[in-house]
Design a protein around this motif. Sequence first.
Motif, PDB file in Angstrom:
ATOM      1  N   PHE A   1       1.003  -1.509  -0.133  1.00  0.00           N
ATOM      2  CA  PHE A   1      -0.239   0.035   0.132  1.00  0.00           C
ATOM      3  C   PHE A   1       0.531   1.033   0.314  1.00  0.00           C
ATOM      4  CE2 PHE A   1      -2.282   3.249   2.054  1.00  0.00           C
ATOM      5  CZ  PHE A   1      -3.767   3.459   1.337  1.00  0.00           C
TER       6      PHE A   1
ATOM      7  N   ALA B   1       2.354   1.791  -3.554  1.00  0.00           N
ATOM      8  CA  ALA B   1       0.612   2.539  -4.295  1.00  0.00           C
ATOM      9  C   ALA B   1       1.132   3.637  -5.149  1.00  0.00           C
ATOM     10  CB  ALA B   1      -0.342   1.764  -4.058  1.00  0.00           C
TER      11      ALA B   1
ATOM     12  N   GLU C   1      -0.601   3.081  -9.248  1.00  0.00           N
ATOM     13  CA  GLU C   1      -1.414   1.447  -8.717  1.00  0.00           C
ATOM     14  C   GLU C   1      -2.837   2.378  -8.586  1.00  0.00           C
ATOM     15  OE1 GLU C   1       0.474  -0.788  -6.501  1.00  0.00           O
ATOM     16  OE2 GLU C   1       1.999  -1.033  -7.532  1.00  0.00           O
ATOM     17  N   PHE C   2      -3.098   3.526  -7.882  1.00  0.00           N
ATOM     18  CA  PHE C   2      -5.155   3.726  -7.737  1.00  0.00           C
ATOM     19  C   PHE C   2      -4.963   4.870  -8.917  1.00  0.00           C
ATOM     20  CE2 PHE C   2      -2.762   3.280  -3.435  1.00  0.00           C
ATOM     21  CZ  PHE C   2      -3.936   2.815  -2.886  1.00  0.00           C
ATOM     22  N   TYR C   3      -6.322   4.407  -9.261  1.00  0.00           N
ATOM     23  CA  TYR C   3      -7.196   5.135 -10.360  1.00  0.00           C
ATOM     24  C   TYR C   3      -8.841   5.657  -9.889  1.00  0.00           C
ATOM     25  CZ  TYR C   3      -9.054   0.659 -11.787  1.00  0.00           C
ATOM     26  OH  TYR C   3      -9.831  -1.172 -11.681  1.00  0.00           O
TER      27      TYR C   3
ATOM     28  N   THR D   1     -12.917   5.210  -5.769  1.00  0.00           N
ATOM     29  CA  THR D   1     -11.473   4.832  -5.519  1.00  0.00           C
ATOM     30  C   THR D   1     -11.180   3.455  -6.060  1.00  0.00           C
ATOM     31  OG1 THR D   1     -10.936   6.723  -4.539  1.00  0.00           O
ATOM     32  CG2 THR D   1      -9.102   4.866  -4.927  1.00  0.00           C
ATOM     33  N   ARG D   2     -10.069   3.170  -7.433  1.00  0.00           N
ATOM     34  CA  ARG D   2     -10.126   1.343  -7.036  1.00  0.00           C
ATOM     35  C   ARG D   2      -8.588   1.146  -7.494  1.00  0.00           C
ATOM     36  NH1 ARG D   2     -14.472   1.338  -6.168  1.00  0.00           N
ATOM     37  NH2 ARG D   2     -16.047   0.119  -8.054  1.00  0.00           N
ATOM     38  N   TRP D   3      -7.629   0.297  -7.115  1.00  0.00           N
ATOM     39  CA  TRP D   3      -6.915  -0.350  -7.066  1.00  0.00           C
ATOM     40  C   TRP D   3      -5.855  -1.679  -7.508  1.00  0.00           C
ATOM     41  CZ3 TRP D   3      -3.529  -2.399  -1.887  1.00  0.00           C
ATOM     42  CH2 TRP D   3      -2.391  -2.298  -1.970  1.00  0.00           C
ATOM     43  N   TYR D   4      -5.447  -1.535  -9.299  1.00  0.00           N
ATOM     44  CA  TYR D   4      -4.786  -2.474  -9.327  1.00  0.00           C
ATOM     45  C   TYR D   4      -3.279  -2.410  -9.357  1.00  0.00           C
ATOM     46  CZ  TYR D   4      -3.226  -5.418 -13.146  1.00  0.00           C
ATOM     47  OH  TYR D   4      -2.528  -6.542 -13.601  1.00  0.00           O
ATOM     48  N   SER D   5      -3.328  -3.971  -8.451  1.00  0.00           N
ATOM     49  CA  SER D   5      -1.851  -3.895  -8.002  1.00  0.00           C
ATOM     50  C   SER D   5      -0.851  -5.193  -9.286  1.00  0.00           C
ATOM     51  CB  SER D   5      -0.967  -4.358  -6.705  1.00  0.00           C
ATOM     52  OG  SER D   5       0.254  -5.042  -6.415  1.00  0.00           O
TER      53      SER D   5
ATOM     54  N   ASN E   1      -6.659  -6.026  -8.955  1.00  0.00           N
ATOM     55  CA  ASN E   1      -7.208  -5.123  -8.787  1.00  0.00           C
ATOM     56  C   ASN E   1      -7.475  -6.171  -6.835  1.00  0.00           C
ATOM     57  OD1 ASN E   1      -8.140  -4.880 -10.908  1.00  0.00           O
ATOM     58  ND2 ASN E   1      -9.220  -6.268 -11.651  1.00  0.00           N
TER      59      ASN E   1
ATOM     60  N   PHE F   1      -8.929  -1.693   1.262  1.00  0.00           N
ATOM     61  CA  PHE F   1      -7.900  -1.483   1.355  1.00  0.00           C
ATOM     62  C   PHE F   1      -8.124   0.178   2.155  1.00  0.00           C
ATOM     63  CE2 PHE F   1      -9.137  -0.181  -3.507  1.00  0.00           C
ATOM     64  CZ  PHE F   1      -8.912   1.212  -2.996  1.00  0.00           C
TER      65      PHE F   1
END
Length: 631
Positions: free
Chosen positions: A361, A364, A369-371, A392-396, A401, A407
């Motif tokens: 995190f 990120a 990595e967040f969008y 908010t979304r997080w793709y690592s 996803n 998170f």
Amino acid sequence: MQNKHNKEIPGYDYNNIKKFIQRADIPFFVTLFCCLVFLGIYLLQIYFYFPENIVRLFSHAQILLSLLITVRGGYKSGYLVAIFLNVFLFFGTFYSLFILNNTHSVVNLLVPITTIIIISFIHLFFVNYNKKLTEIIAKNEDLANLNKKLLVTQIEMEEQNKLLIAYNQIIKENEEQLSYLAYIDMLTELPNRKMLINRLDQLITSTEEPDIHFAVAFIDLDNFKQVNDTQGHHIGDLLLQAIAQKLQAAIHPKDMLGRLGGDEFALIIKRPLSNENIASYINELRQLLSKDLLIENQRLPVCASFGISLYPQDGSTSAELLNCADKAMYLAKDHKEIGFEFYNDHALTDLPEKTDFDTHFNLALENEEFYLVFQPQYFASSKKLRGFEVLTRWYSPILGNVNPAQFIPIAEKKGLMILFGQWILTEACEKYKKIQSLYPHNIIMSVNISSIELMDPTFFPMVKNILNNTGVSGKNIEFEISESIFKAPMAQLTDILKKLKELDIQIALDDFGNSISYLNKLQKLPIDTIKINKVFIDDIDNSEVSNHPVASMVSLGHSMNMSVLAKGVETNTQFDYLKKQHCDCIQGYLFGKPLKEITFHRLLEELILYKNDHQLMNRQPKEVLEAISIK
């Protein structure tokens, strides 16, 4: 002087006479008397003739008087007087013998010579005696002074000894205090992490019980940070103290409860219990904590998750046991209906993912990595676009996803919500600035704001700064807050919301309907919109619409001069009912899922292209999106 009647005779000062006698030099009177007697004998011998035996007595008397003058007259002055008298006697006798032809004075000629020799020896003796005596007195005085110094030194040493004893006592008390501070948590007065680890190490290395079995329970309070941030650290501290007292009173006397830090506690169960008995014991503690606590006239809900590790099955060191219990606790958070979990192989395979969330995190944001995604909102009556809720979304690249439910709590726990929220608001404003040229209509960007952000003193200056830097008007921004914000101090909450309203920012209350206990506070706050919880919308399809609570919620919102938005609208039945109840705005999968940026822009382009196309305007927004996707 007194008369016969014992009266003092006038003219006499008796006190002065007494003082004179007291001060008189006694050796002087003795010398004077002896000199007179000596001279009297001399005159008698010159002018009168005495028998030989009488003359011999006179000579002896003269010798004795010379000795007496030498001894009693002072060893210096008496000696000189005696020498003078005997010299005088010698010359007088010489004169009497040779001038006056007094032949009987021949014997007397030898007396002064003999006397001078004798008193000279005596004088020398006295000189040496006085010298020795002076030295002895001086040494005695030195010894007396030394004795005084030794006495003073002894007293000082006794005082210093008393001070040393007092200092030793203070040092001992300080050592005890330092030991207490080193091993006791000052807030809850429970053993701290260091003491818990020491106790675990003692149990593991104990030689008295080589086959010892015990358990470690890791306790984490759910949503404590939210209470701490909304109610303040003072209330948070009081809550921790109350929980510590409650647990301490409930645990077995042989067990040890301690605080690891923050809202985390640990319980060492020293008794060799079976897993079933441990589960029953932990469940009792969990049920005990599930009851609300009254803190300064406020009822605060408390809930905790327990993770349990066993010795020696789950670890051979204190670090391993605490780590396993910590991992089991995270599993318990995913099974809130149970509230506790034992560490096992399943936990070992599942938990690295959670650990990775926590580890990755921090990087990120830096790695972008967040969008953001944008879920459209529409006016129910006209189906025109109201705006978008920013999500908010997080793709690592490593984790894939990541769900926001996973998170967001990490951001809150790490204290990164302020930084995280700043990034979200900045991105949302920049996106809005880009679409203004594409879609020149006033739409609203609705951004979720946590209670942690809202109550932070840096929040308002940060919002104002972002609006100034991006050039976005506050009237195009909406902040969504949750009902948990009502737990914050009312004066502080009212103040920050009024400041936001001064920037023309709209305020929406998310998930309205979860609790009716805050209605009194709701009408006192500058809220513009209430968003009805999806749970009530889902129930429209399964209930009698004639008495559905959504109708009352819409009516209540309008009575408080607030617009009403329904979340999670997924069916036409729900939409028709909401429209019939005069619900102002609609959001849900019926009108479109959250859109990525590229689809988001294409939607706006299509709405501009077909803004005068009545055929398009009669279609559902979802159909417009499907048309976009086909193109």
